[in-house]
Design an enzyme around this catalytic site. Structure first.
Site, short mmCIF file in Angstrom:
data_model
loop_
_atom_site.label_atom_id
_atom_site.label_comp_id
_atom_site.label_asym_id
_atom_site.label_seq_id
_atom_site.Cartn_x
_atom_site.Cartn_y
_atom_site.Cartn_z
N THR A 193 0.84 -1.20 0.00
CA THR A 193 0.00 0.00 0.00
C THR A 193 0.87 1.25 0.00
OG1 THR A 193 -1.69 -1.20 1.24
CG2 THR A 193 -1.85 1.19 1.23
N ARG A 205 5.32 -7.17 -7.31
CA ARG A 205 5.17 -8.56 -7.72
C ARG A 205 3.71 -8.90 -7.99
NH1 ARG A 205 7.34 -11.69 -2.79
NH2 ARG A 205 6.38 -9.92 -1.75
N LYS A 218 -2.69 -14.60 3.89
CA LYS A 218 -2.07 -13.29 3.69
C LYS A 218 -2.95 -12.33 2.89
CE LYS A 218 2.10 -11.12 1.79
NZ LYS A 218 1.44 -10.33 0.74
N ALA A 276 9.45 -14.23 -0.55
CA ALA A 276 10.61 -13.61 0.08
C ALA A 276 11.19 -14.45 1.21
CB ALA A 276 10.26 -12.23 0.59
N PHE A 333 8.10 -9.13 2.48
CA PHE A 333 8.22 -9.30 3.93
C PHE A 333 9.10 -8.22 4.55
CE2 PHE A 333 7.06 -13.91 3.04
CZ PHE A 333 5.75 -13.74 3.45
N PHE A 353 -2.99 4.37 10.90
CA PHE A 353 -4.27 3.70 11.17
C PHE A 353 -5.13 4.66 11.99
CE2 PHE A 353 -2.16 0.06 9.62
CZ PHE A 353 -3.06 -0.99 9.48
N TRP A 360 -3.57 5.42 2.65
CA TRP A 360 -4.64 4.43 2.61
C TRP A 360 -6.01 5.13 2.57
CZ3 TRP A 360 -9.01 2.98 5.20
CH2 TRP A 360 -9.51 1.70 4.93
#
Length: 556
Positions: free
Chosen positions: A73, A94, A105, A273, A301, A381, A409
């Site tokens: 993100t 990716r 995940k 990864a 990761f 957040f 976000w």
């Protein structure tokens, strides 16, 4: 609250030809897959050689936690932020694996208002690249068994076949299997197993190849078995490399899509990864660098896995020179590293944030060893308090690394412009003095020890004498100059996923080594890491479905 998939579905996408034009790619050089995604033709890419390269920015993160970090993100948001401040920017990430999508995940397209679209297609079959890799890998598997069935002219030792099969599904029941049962018509029984497609050496070869000729050379170099005299059998010995390259011809061409704000995004390749090298393809990154002034990419990761492999494997192999690193952290994840249970993350706990910042500090320290400037992105957040954010900023500043609060976000590019401006300024400077942390000529075991001690901060690295002997044998065969690809848990600097924060004094046990001669690295499997993941108790697949309108629900 509007979900990621609802935001993505409501996006006003522009024709992919218009996105290509932003980078100087004409419609004739795109191979469309519908209206909103396309592959960039190999001929166009070949014509880019010798062009001046743009600035390369790596986005990495602290160790992942169930609280979420938002690395992809932030990668997408930063690309949009650079475009919003007038920079010619592109993103490289990716492709998503079906295994994690239907497991635990989730997808790999970003989130909120910092997403790459079309989100649903990207997280499912996309342009079919992973299916092509699966098919090419398993074609080689079939050709091995077929060769043995018809007389075994290469004198392959059935006990020393090292090539497994692959599937892009988390299926623990296939980790160890017996094939060839049922009598003479079905070949010779032998023990084998499956890895997940993203752990395939074919995936690694595709992601590190410069062109089709290089890809076929790498595929041919792959070692699939050993003869009775212990000499290696390569894929080209079975005459499999040509057919595999044919299957991968289209898959090698990078995929072009767009963000919600229409920034060009290359989405190509997907090695894991923790059990592979965790970066998007070299072809996609080099193409982007030839077309854009700023290229934002990510490594899978936490920085101990993804960033280390990005630097020591991808950059080393491809001759890339990163200009800046963005290290993503969240207040929630730092609180978990500080000992707070997931259920209690909503309550303010500045003390826990400060304690958990040890994980952030370890990553800052590690990244600086590669000679690249580090900036911290605090992925915001809604429940983060001002005091908690201030604690993270103060901690980073005390270690000489500025931190920026990012709201991409919820707000898209306007929530990350401050970070974008700072990153562009750093990338335009000459502060980066990139270098891998070990030289090519260092012995393989010393390379493993270097990563374990300098990056994981292990006190000791252990291995059975047979593993040390195997490494020595590979050195004698001419593979000593290869980098090492460390496979371990992503959740901790140690091999114990429960040891959060910044553990010290631990031991890293190397239980297996694998030679990826085609990809060009040696894999060291540490601890209990699996090359075929299993599904969790409640897999995401249980809630993914089509609604009455025929739209996908539950995908994230």
């Amino acid at each position: 609250m509007t979900t990621d998939i609802e935001i993505a579905r409501a996006a006003e996408k522009r024709p992919i030809q218009e996105i290509g034009e932003k980078l100087g790619i004409t419609g004739a050089d795109l191979i469309p897959y519908g209206h909103d995604k396309a592959k960039v033709s190999a001929g166009f890419i070949a014509g880019l050689k010798g062009r001046k390269q743009g600035r390369l920015i790596l986005v990495t993160a602290i160790n992942p936690t169930p609280a979420g970090e938002g690395k992809t993100t932030t990668t997408v948001g930063l690309g949009d932020g650079l475009a919003a401040i007038g920079k010619n920017a592109a993103i490289c990430i990716r492709e998503a694996s079906l295994g994690p999508n239907f497991g635990m995940k989730g997808g790999a397209a970003g989130g909120g208002y910092a997403q790459v679209v079309p989100m649903e297609e990207m997280n499912l079959h996309f342009t079919g690249d992973f299916h092509a890799i699966t098919a090419a890998h398993n074609l080689l598997s079939a050709m091995i068994d077929n060769h043995i069935h018809w007389g075994n002219a290469l004198d392959i030792d059935l006990r020393r076949i090292v090539w497994r099969r692959v599937l892009d599904v988390n299926d623990r029941a296939l980790r160890d299997v017996v094939t060839g049962l049922g009598g003479v018509p079905n070949g010779f029984p032998r023990q084998g197993g499956f890895d997940i497609t993203v752990a395939s050496e074919v995936m690694a070869c595709l992601c590190l190849a410069d062109d089709l000729a290089d890809l076929q050379q790498r595929l041919g170099d792959m070692i699939v078995a050993y003869r009775r005299d212990k000499t290696p059998v390569h894929a080209r010995d079975l005459k499999a490399d040509g057919a595999m390259t044919v299957l991968l011809k289209d898959a090698l061409q990078p995929n072009l899509v767009q963000t919600l704000e229409h920034t060009p995004a290359f989405v190509h390749g997907g090695p894991f990864a923790n059990i592979a090298h965790g970066c998007n393809s070299v072809m996609a990154t080099k193409t982007a660098l030839a077309l854009a002034d700023y290229v934002v990419t990510e490594a899978g990761f936490g920085a101990d896995l993804g960033a280390e492999k990005f630097f020591d494997i991808k950059c080393r192999k491809a001759g890339l020179h990163p200009d800046c690193v963005v290290l993503v952290a969240t207040v929630r994840a730092l609180k978990m590293n500080g000992g707070v249970a997931r259920a209690d993350l909503g309550a303010e706990d500045v003390a826990a944030v400060k304690q958990g910042c040890a994980n952030l500090g370890r990553h800052i320290e590690n990244l600086r060893q590669f000679g690249v400037p580090v900036v911290v992105a605090i992925n915001h957040f809604a429940g983060d308090s001002e005091a908690e954010v201030a604690a993270v900023k103060a901690y980073a500043e005390a270690r000489g690394a500025e931190a920026h609060l990012c709201r991409h976000w919820a707000e898209g590019s306007k929530g990350i412009t401050a970070l974008a401006e700072r990153v562009a300024h750093i990338a335009d400077g000459d502060a980066a003095q990139f270098a891998p942390i070990y030289p090519d000529e260092m012995p393989l075991w010393e390379k493993i020890e270097t990563v374990a001690k300098r990056i994981y901060h292990a006190e000791e690295v252990s291995a059975d004498p047979r593993i040390l002997a195997q490494l020595k044998e590979w050195e004698e065969q001419g593979f000593g100059n290869l980098p090492v690809c460390m496979a371990k848990t992503q959740y901790s600097f140690s091999t114990d996923p429960k040891k959060l924060g910044a553990p010290t004094g631990h031991m890293v046990p190397v239980r297996e080594v694998r030679l990826s001669a085609g990809a060009g690295f040696v894999v060291a499997i540490c601890g209990d890491i699996m090359t075929m993941p299993g599904l969790p108790r409640v897999p995401a697949a249980e809630t993914i479905r089509l609604n009455d309108a025929g739209e996908v629900e539950g995908l994230f």
